[in-house]
Design an enzyme around this catalytic site. Sequence first.
Site, short mmCIF file in Angstrom:
data_model
loop_
_atom_site.label_atom_id
_atom_site.label_comp_id
_atom_site.label_asym_id
_atom_site.label_seq_id
_atom_site.Cartn_x
_atom_site.Cartn_y
_atom_site.Cartn_z
N ASN A 9 7.59 -10.69 3.10
CA ASN A 9 8.16 -9.55 2.38
C ASN A 9 9.04 -8.81 3.38
OD1 ASN A 9 8.75 -7.21 1.02
ND2 ASN A 9 6.65 -6.43 0.97
N TRP A 10 10.34 -9.00 3.23
CA TRP A 10 11.26 -8.40 4.20
C TRP A 10 11.42 -6.89 4.02
CZ3 TRP A 10 15.96 -12.36 4.43
CH2 TRP A 10 15.56 -13.47 5.20
N LYS A 11 10.93 -6.37 2.89
CA LYS A 11 11.08 -4.93 2.60
C LYS A 11 12.56 -4.55 2.70
CE LYS A 11 6.30 -4.29 3.91
NZ LYS A 11 5.23 -3.45 4.45
N HIS A 94 3.74 -3.44 -5.21
CA HIS A 94 3.46 -3.26 -3.78
C HIS A 94 3.01 -1.81 -3.56
CE1 HIS A 94 3.92 -2.91 0.53
NE2 HIS A 94 3.84 -4.22 0.57
N GLU A 96 3.76 0.26 -1.42
CA GLU A 96 4.86 1.19 -1.10
C GLU A 96 5.56 1.63 -2.38
OE1 GLU A 96 6.70 -1.36 1.79
OE2 GLU A 96 5.01 -1.01 3.14
N GLU A 166 -3.84 -6.36 -0.33
CA GLU A 166 -3.27 -5.68 0.84
C GLU A 166 -3.93 -4.31 1.00
OE1 GLU A 166 0.89 -7.39 1.76
OE2 GLU A 166 1.15 -5.68 0.43
N GLY A 172 1.39 -2.40 8.14
CA GLY A 172 2.29 -1.83 9.14
C GLY A 172 1.59 -1.03 10.23
N SER A 212 -0.65 -6.50 8.41
CA SER A 212 -0.61 -6.82 9.84
C SER A 212 -0.98 -8.27 10.15
CB SER A 212 -1.48 -5.85 10.64
OG SER A 212 -1.01 -4.52 10.47
N GLY A 233 4.56 -8.83 6.19
CA GLY A 233 5.65 -7.86 6.31
C GLY A 233 6.41 -8.03 7.62
N GLY A 234 6.11 -7.16 8.58
CA GLY A 234 6.84 -7.13 9.85
C GLY A 234 7.03 -8.48 10.52
P1 13P Z 1 2.83 -5.77 7.53
O1 13P Z 1 2.61 -7.25 7.66
O2 13P Z 1 4.04 -5.27 8.21
O3 13P Z 1 1.58 -5.00 7.82
O4 13P Z 1 3.14 -5.51 5.95
C1 13P Z 1 2.31 -6.06 5.01
C2 13P Z 1 2.96 -5.92 3.69
O5 13P Z 1 3.11 -4.81 3.18
C3 13P Z 1 3.46 -7.13 3.04
O6 13P Z 1 3.79 -6.88 1.71
#
Ligand code: 13P
Length: 253
Positions: A9-11, A94, A96, A166, A172, A212, A233-234
């Site tokens: 997930n590149w956000k 998600h 967020e 999640e 994050g 994470s 994510g990251g």
């Molecule tokens: P991180 O891997 O950066 O913690 O993010 C997880 C995430 O929100 C994937 O959708």
Amino acid sequence: MRKKVIAGNWKMNMLPNEAISFIEGLSNKVENAKAEVILCVPYTDLFYSLLTAQNTKIKIGAQNMHWEENGAYTGEVSGAMLKSIGVEYVIIGHSERRQYFAETDETVNKKVKAAFKHELKPIVCVGETLEQREAGKAEEIITTQTSLALEGLTKLEVENTIIAYEPIWAIGTGKTATSEDANNSIKQIRNKIKQLYGEEVAQKVIIQYGGSVKASNSKELFETSDIDGALVGGASLKLEEFEKIVSSAGKPC
Ligand code: 13P
């Protein structure tokens, strides 16, 4: 046996030129991967990413969609629009989006239904906050989010839904749930699906862990009984790291 599905997930990251070189670089490395590989990219990268990923193992997804097909919804993108350019997956609900864009279990459910209507595979996110976990409410929260997201779907649609567990406190933050805790929560979700749709459906649903995930912890997570991959994510923004996560889900036979 369920396959592993690793989705990035590149956000709100990556310009089109960055997306193209990432996908070009990744495609050779994951060509023989055992896991399914998905990149969920920003809208502005979708078309370039789809072209670059053609004839590779990498599948492309979006990060959100609206439930209506078209209409006066300034700034929104519909499932019909995503499907029209060849998108296959879409992240829905998600945390967020729930936190910053007022998404609710009801809108999540509308989006999931609209995704199936347009033959998109939804990756539905559920997860508890730290407060909820500490109050002993994690199971109630994640199983309720799951049943509300899936309400009104056919068994076949439920089977084709990917769920991403999640925990919000792990996103994050660098704090990963232990593989045992993550596996337990995922078992609780699978058990809820069993109660609602039966054992056969529950055994087929892919349930990922997200929060994470890195190359240093992915193998342990994937070795558990119920974690079927990850929503990353990251670490999905770093080519080598992401490739390592994909290979930790299994080398080709
Ligand atoms: P991180 O891997 O950066 O913690 O993010 C997880 C995430 O929100 C994937 O959708």
